[in-house]
Design a protein around this motif. Structure first.
Motif, PDB file in Angstrom:
ATOM      1  N   VAL A 289       8.912   3.119 -16.305  1.00  0.00           N
ATOM      2  CA  VAL A 289       9.983   3.074 -17.293  1.00  0.00           C
ATOM      3  C   VAL A 289      10.962   1.991 -16.855  1.00  0.00           C
ATOM      4  CG1 VAL A 289      11.848   4.317 -18.434  1.00  0.00           C
ATOM      5  CG2 VAL A 289       9.756   5.542 -17.777  1.00  0.00           C
ATOM      6  N   ARG A 290      11.190   1.023 -17.720  1.00  0.00           N
ATOM      7  CA  ARG A 290      12.133  -0.054 -17.405  1.00  0.00           C
ATOM      8  C   ARG A 290      13.250  -0.065 -18.451  1.00  0.00           C
ATOM      9  NH1 ARG A 290      10.301  -6.311 -17.146  1.00  0.00           N
ATOM     10  NH2 ARG A 290       9.929  -5.875 -19.359  1.00  0.00           N
ATOM     11  N   TYR A 291      14.504  -0.175 -17.974  1.00  0.00           N
ATOM     12  CA  TYR A 291      15.646  -0.124 -18.891  1.00  0.00           C
ATOM     13  C   TYR A 291      16.641  -1.219 -18.524  1.00  0.00           C
ATOM     14  CZ  TYR A 291      19.397   1.740 -21.766  1.00  0.00           C
ATOM     15  OH  TYR A 291      20.371   1.886 -22.716  1.00  0.00           O
ATOM     16  N   LYS A 292      17.077  -1.966 -19.531  1.00  0.00           N
ATOM     17  CA  LYS A 292      18.066  -3.016 -19.332  1.00  0.00           C
ATOM     18  C   LYS A 292      19.454  -2.406 -19.394  1.00  0.00           C
ATOM     19  CE  LYS A 292      19.304  -7.662 -20.900  1.00  0.00           C
ATOM     20  NZ  LYS A 292      18.999  -8.746 -21.860  1.00  0.00           N
ATOM     21  N   LEU A 293      20.118  -2.355 -18.249  1.00  0.00           N
ATOM     22  CA  LEU A 293      21.437  -1.729 -18.161  1.00  0.00           C
ATOM     23  C   LEU A 293      22.529  -2.591 -18.772  1.00  0.00           C
ATOM     24  CD1 LEU A 293      21.095  -0.532 -14.467  1.00  0.00           C
ATOM     25  CD2 LEU A 293      20.960   0.917 -16.501  1.00  0.00           C
ATOM     26  N   ALA A 294      22.429  -3.891 -18.560  1.00  0.00           N
ATOM     27  CA  ALA A 294      23.416  -4.845 -19.055  1.00  0.00           C
ATOM     28  C   ALA A 294      22.746  -6.205 -19.133  1.00  0.00           C
ATOM     29  CB  ALA A 294      24.642  -4.876 -18.140  1.00  0.00           C
ATOM     30  N   ASP A 295      23.528  -7.220 -19.450  1.00  0.00           N
ATOM     31  CA  ASP A 295      22.960  -8.543 -19.657  1.00  0.00           C
ATOM     32  C   ASP A 295      22.145  -9.020 -18.456  1.00  0.00           C
ATOM     33  OD1 ASP A 295      22.530 -11.025 -20.963  1.00  0.00           O
ATOM     34  OD2 ASP A 295      24.146 -11.907 -19.791  1.00  0.00           O
ATOM     35  N   LYS A 296      22.629  -8.773 -17.241  1.00  0.00           N
ATOM     36  CA  LYS A 296      21.954  -9.280 -16.043  1.00  0.00           C
ATOM     37  C   LYS A 296      21.380  -8.177 -15.159  1.00  0.00           C
ATOM     38  CE  LYS A 296      24.830 -13.445 -15.895  1.00  0.00           C
ATOM     39  NZ  LYS A 296      25.744 -14.283 -15.065  1.00  0.00           N
ATOM     40  N   TRP A 297      21.470  -6.930 -15.603  1.00  0.00           N
ATOM     41  CA  TRP A 297      21.063  -5.805 -14.765  1.00  0.00           C
ATOM     42  C   TRP A 297      19.935  -5.013 -15.429  1.00  0.00           C
ATOM     43  CZ3 TRP A 297      22.961  -4.832  -9.915  1.00  0.00           C
ATOM     44  CH2 TRP A 297      24.104  -5.545  -9.537  1.00  0.00           C
ATOM     45  N   THR A 298      18.905  -4.684 -14.623  1.00  0.00           N
ATOM     46  CA  THR A 298      17.764  -3.906 -15.098  1.00  0.00           C
ATOM     47  C   THR A 298      17.385  -2.881 -14.035  1.00  0.00           C
ATOM     48  OG1 THR A 298      16.932  -5.837 -16.302  1.00  0.00           O
ATOM     49  CG2 THR A 298      15.391  -4.022 -15.975  1.00  0.00           C
ATOM     50  N   THR A 299      16.914  -1.726 -14.473  1.00  0.00           N
ATOM     51  CA  THR A 299      16.406  -0.720 -13.547  1.00  0.00           C
ATOM     52  C   THR A 299      14.996  -0.317 -13.970  1.00  0.00           C
ATOM     53  OG1 THR A 299      16.869   1.426 -12.507  1.00  0.00           O
ATOM     54  CG2 THR A 299      17.346   1.227 -14.849  1.00  0.00           C
ATOM     55  N   ALA A 300      14.201   0.144 -13.017  1.00  0.00           N
ATOM     56  CA  ALA A 300      12.826   0.575 -13.307  1.00  0.00           C
ATOM     57  C   ALA A 300      12.484   1.770 -12.436  1.00  0.00           C
ATOM     58  CB  ALA A 300      11.841  -0.555 -13.063  1.00  0.00           C
ATOM     59  N   LEU A 301      11.794   2.719 -13.032  1.00  0.00           N
ATOM     60  CA  LEU A 301      11.357   3.934 -12.350  1.00  0.00           C
ATOM     61  C   LEU A 301       9.831   3.991 -12.412  1.00  0.00           C
ATOM     62  CD1 LEU A 301      12.221   6.699 -11.066  1.00  0.00           C
ATOM     63  CD2 LEU A 301      12.113   7.640 -13.392  1.00  0.00           C
ATOM     64  N   ARG A 302       9.204   4.341 -11.284  1.00  0.00           N
ATOM     65  CA  ARG A 302       7.738   4.433 -11.213  1.00  0.00           C
ATOM     66  C   ARG A 302       7.327   5.757 -10.591  1.00  0.00           C
ATOM     67  NH1 ARG A 302       5.456  -0.081  -7.611  1.00  0.00           N
ATOM     68  NH2 ARG A 302       6.596   1.102  -6.037  1.00  0.00           N
ATOM     69  N   GLY A 303       6.359   6.423 -11.192  1.00  0.00           N
ATOM     70  CA  GLY A 303       5.698   7.579 -10.598  1.00  0.00           C
ATOM     71  C   GLY A 303       4.219   7.271 -10.502  1.00  0.00           C
ATOM     72  N   GLU A 304       3.559   7.704  -9.430  1.00  0.00           N
ATOM     73  CA  GLU A 304       2.161   7.307  -9.219  1.00  0.00           C
ATOM     74  C   GLU A 304       1.414   8.302  -8.352  1.00  0.00           C
ATOM     75  OE1 GLU A 304       1.649   3.836  -6.691  1.00  0.00           O
ATOM     76  OE2 GLU A 304       3.634   4.127  -5.822  1.00  0.00           O
ATOM     77  N   TYR A 305       0.075   8.213  -8.392  1.00  0.00           N
ATOM     78  CA  TYR A 305      -0.777   8.974  -7.472  1.00  0.00           C
ATOM     79  C   TYR A 305      -2.052   8.175  -7.217  1.00  0.00           C
ATOM     80  CZ  TYR A 305      -4.445  10.283 -10.772  1.00  0.00           C
ATOM     81  OH  TYR A 305      -5.505  10.232 -11.640  1.00  0.00           O
ATOM     82  N   TYR A 306      -2.739   8.491  -6.115  1.00  0.00           N
ATOM     83  CA  TYR A 306      -4.019   7.865  -5.766  1.00  0.00           C
ATOM     84  C   TYR A 306      -4.884   8.928  -5.100  1.00  0.00           C
ATOM     85  CZ  TYR A 306      -7.119   3.977  -4.442  1.00  0.00           C
ATOM     86  OH  TYR A 306      -8.171   3.107  -4.334  1.00  0.00           O
ATOM     87  N   LYS A 307      -6.061   9.205  -5.667  1.00  0.00           N
ATOM     88  CA  LYS A 307      -6.960  10.215  -5.125  1.00  0.00           C
ATOM     89  C   LYS A 307      -8.346   9.622  -4.963  1.00  0.00           C
ATOM     90  CE  LYS A 307      -8.292  15.071  -5.564  1.00  0.00           C
ATOM     91  NZ  LYS A 307      -8.097  16.332  -6.337  1.00  0.00           N
ATOM     92  N   ALA A 308      -8.921   9.734  -3.754  1.00  0.00           N
ATOM     93  CA  ALA A 308     -10.199   9.101  -3.464  1.00  0.00           C
ATOM     94  C   ALA A 308     -11.073   9.998  -2.592  1.00  0.00           C
ATOM     95  CB  ALA A 308      -9.982   7.761  -2.762  1.00  0.00           C
ATOM     96  N   GLU A 309     -12.303  10.251  -3.049  1.00  0.00           N
ATOM     97  CA  GLU A 309     -13.251  11.009  -2.247  1.00  0.00           C
ATOM     98  C   GLU A 309     -13.601  10.214  -0.989  1.00  0.00           C
ATOM     99  OE1 GLU A 309     -15.843  13.728  -5.284  1.00  0.00           O
ATOM    100  OE2 GLU A 309     -16.413  11.612  -5.151  1.00  0.00           O
ATOM    101  N   ARG A 310     -13.499  10.873   0.155  1.00  0.00           N
ATOM    102  CA  ARG A 310     -13.775  10.262   1.466  1.00  0.00           C
ATOM    103  C   ARG A 310     -12.932   9.009   1.702  1.00  0.00           C
ATOM    104  NH1 ARG A 310     -20.262  11.337   2.411  1.00  0.00           N
ATOM    105  NH2 ARG A 310     -20.519  10.670   0.256  1.00  0.00           N
ATOM    106  N   GLY A 311     -11.831   8.883   0.979  1.00  0.00           N
ATOM    107  CA  GLY A 311     -10.946   7.731   1.172  1.00  0.00           C
ATOM    108  C   GLY A 311     -11.555   6.407   0.775  1.00  0.00           C
ATOM    109  N   VAL A 312     -12.514   6.429  -0.160  1.00  0.00           N
ATOM    110  CA  VAL A 312     -13.180   5.193  -0.561  1.00  0.00           C
ATOM    111  C   VAL A 312     -12.154   4.193  -1.097  1.00  0.00           C
ATOM    112  CG1 VAL A 312     -13.708   6.092  -2.885  1.00  0.00           C
ATOM    113  CG2 VAL A 312     -15.081   4.227  -1.915  1.00  0.00           C
ATOM    114  N   ILE A 313     -12.295   2.956  -0.744  1.00  0.00           N
ATOM    115  CA  ILE A 313     -11.443   1.820  -1.086  1.00  0.00           C
ATOM    116  C   ILE A 313     -10.119   1.850  -0.321  1.00  0.00           C
ATOM    117  CG2 ILE A 313     -10.324   0.497  -2.915  1.00  0.00           C
ATOM    118  CD1 ILE A 313     -13.360   0.515  -3.048  1.00  0.00           C
ATOM    119  N   ILE A 314      -9.331   2.912  -0.466  1.00  0.00           N
ATOM    120  CA  ILE A 314      -8.004   2.905   0.152  1.00  0.00           C
ATOM    121  C   ILE A 314      -8.086   3.012   1.663  1.00  0.00           C
ATOM    122  CG2 ILE A 314      -7.610   5.398  -0.039  1.00  0.00           C
ATOM    123  CD1 ILE A 314      -4.676   4.680  -0.774  1.00  0.00           C
ATOM    124  N   ASN A 315      -9.089   3.732   2.185  1.00  0.00           N
ATOM    125  CA  ASN A 315      -9.264   3.838   3.640  1.00  0.00           C
ATOM    126  C   ASN A 315     -10.452   3.041   4.142  1.00  0.00           C
ATOM    127  OD1 ASN A 315      -7.072   5.544   3.892  1.00  0.00           O
ATOM    128  ND2 ASN A 315      -8.291   7.416   3.846  1.00  0.00           N
TER     129      ASN A 315
END
Length: 381
Positions: A289-315
């Motif tokens: 979610v990204r929101y422009k607070l003012a002319d020069k100011w912006t904020t962004a919020l991120r939620g995430e997850y990562y699930k991998a059997e036997r850690g494939v790719i990430i490990n």
């Protein structure tokens, strides 16, 4: 690892146009001033540059400057350094195009560690032409067709990259065929050396596709795929199948939303005597979610997850029987200040929580929670 693409897909940093100033004149002059020359039409050759200096600090960090091993961008802490310094040129006359860009920084050190030293500082290097109207054929090294986030931090909604972007390709080497069906639909097919490989590591080639559809001015939908064997030539084949999907929505002039979901499968090692065709599966998602607070100011919020059997790719690219699963979730909050059109100052706080105790801390004990702060000043030209 990795990727990606674009605000939808941003594959690289672009040159900022220099504003021309109108000459001032003295109204008392007897001779009227000459008319200001018309702005020059940009030529086919352009130059661009980007530098992202940053400082980050991890909470309760051990005696090291390195962040967790599955983070590749802004991966240093308690150290003033450069994530990416980039300079390059592009040529495009409508019928022929190409680009050459070189870069260095902590992002390059982490992501290109396995590449030949001759190639690891190449950000992009490709040549292409239009085989027919509405189509491009490019050969060389270019940005990945996978992912909502790219290597250029200023083009991303958040300063640091999501877990899915860090562990999918940022760059590719191969052939890329792009067909512009219309102003709302673009199709791409790729033949690649592999999953973020410049140098080939076996005799097989990988394939990829991308569909980008913009049904309205506010919505962008992307579907990207990858298929290939990414094991070295002297290791048994493990075919990998992967799909990346994301959608972005500009709800208002101030509010923008994005949802991303990746899923992949790779042939897995089996216990002795078991000839089954089992796959290790990983899936990962994120919401922005990204929101422009003012002319020069912006904020962004991120939620995430990562699930991998036997850690494939990430490990591990080739997990073995008995390796544990990986499950990490987290969130981040970003504040951006843009004093000018080509400078952005950013601050981000991030927290990750893992199913297992995988994060080292100063007390010498591994914990399940990890947090950091990262600040950056980035300049593009």
């Amino acid at each position: 690892m990795r990727k990606f693409l674009t605000f939808g897909l941003a594959f690289a940093a672009s040159s900022a146009a220099l504003a021309q100033t109108t000459p001032t004149t003295d109204p008392a002059l007897a001779v009227p001033p000459a008319a200001a020359p018309a702005p020059a039409t940009p030529g086919p050759l352009t130059f661009y540059g980007f530098v992202d200096g940053y400082y980050g600090i991890d909470f309760h960090h051990p005696d090291t400057q390195v962040r967790p091993s599955f983070l590749y961008s802004h991966n240093r802490q308690n150290e003033f350094t450069v994530n990416q310094g980039l300079i390059g040129m592009r040529y495009d006359d409508g019928k022929v195009r190409g680009a050459v860009g070189i870069h260095a920084g902590s992002y390059v050190t982490a992501n290109y560690a396995a590449e030949d030293p001759v190639f690891k500082h190449i950000y992009e290097a490709y040549a292409g032409f239009r085989p027919f109207d509405k189509a491009w054929l490019d050969f060389g090294i270019f940005g990945s067709h996978i992912g909502f986030e790219s290597a250029i931090s200023k083009d991303n909604w958040t300063l640091t990259r999501s877990l899915m972007a860090e562990n999918s390709p940022y760059y590719e080497a191969g052939a890329r065929f792009t067909y512009e069906v219309g102003p709302k639909l673009t199709l791409t097919a790729l033949a690649l050396n592999g999953w973020q490989n410049i140098r080939e590591n076996n005799q097989a080639k990988a394939a990829g596709t991308q569909i980008q559809w913009k049904p309205t001015d506010k919505i962008l939908i992307n579907s990207s795929t990858f298929y290939g064997n990414e094991q070295p030539a002297d290791v048994a084949t493990r075919r990998r199948y992967f799909h990346d999907f994301y959608i972005t929505y500009a709800a208002t002039d101030r509010l923008s939303l994005a949802a991303v979901f990746d899923v992949g499968k790779q042939q897995a090692a089996r216990p002795a005597g078991d000839n089954g065709n089992k796959y290790d599966t990983w899936h990962t998602g994120a919401a922005f979610v990204r929101y422009k607070l003012a002319d020069k100011w912006t904020t962004a919020l991120r939620g995430e997850y990562y699930k991998a059997e036997r850690g494939v790719i990430i490990n591990s690219f080739a997990p073995v029987v008995g390796d544990g699963d990986a499950f990490i979730r987290g969130g981040s909050l970003n504040f951006d200040y843009a004093p000018t059109g080509n400078v952005v100052v950013r601050l981000e706080g991030r927290v990750l929580n893992a199913q297992n105790n995988i994060f080292a801390e100063a007390d010498g004990v591994n914990h399940s929670t990890y947090g950091n702060l990262t600040s950056s000043i980035a300049l593009s030209f």
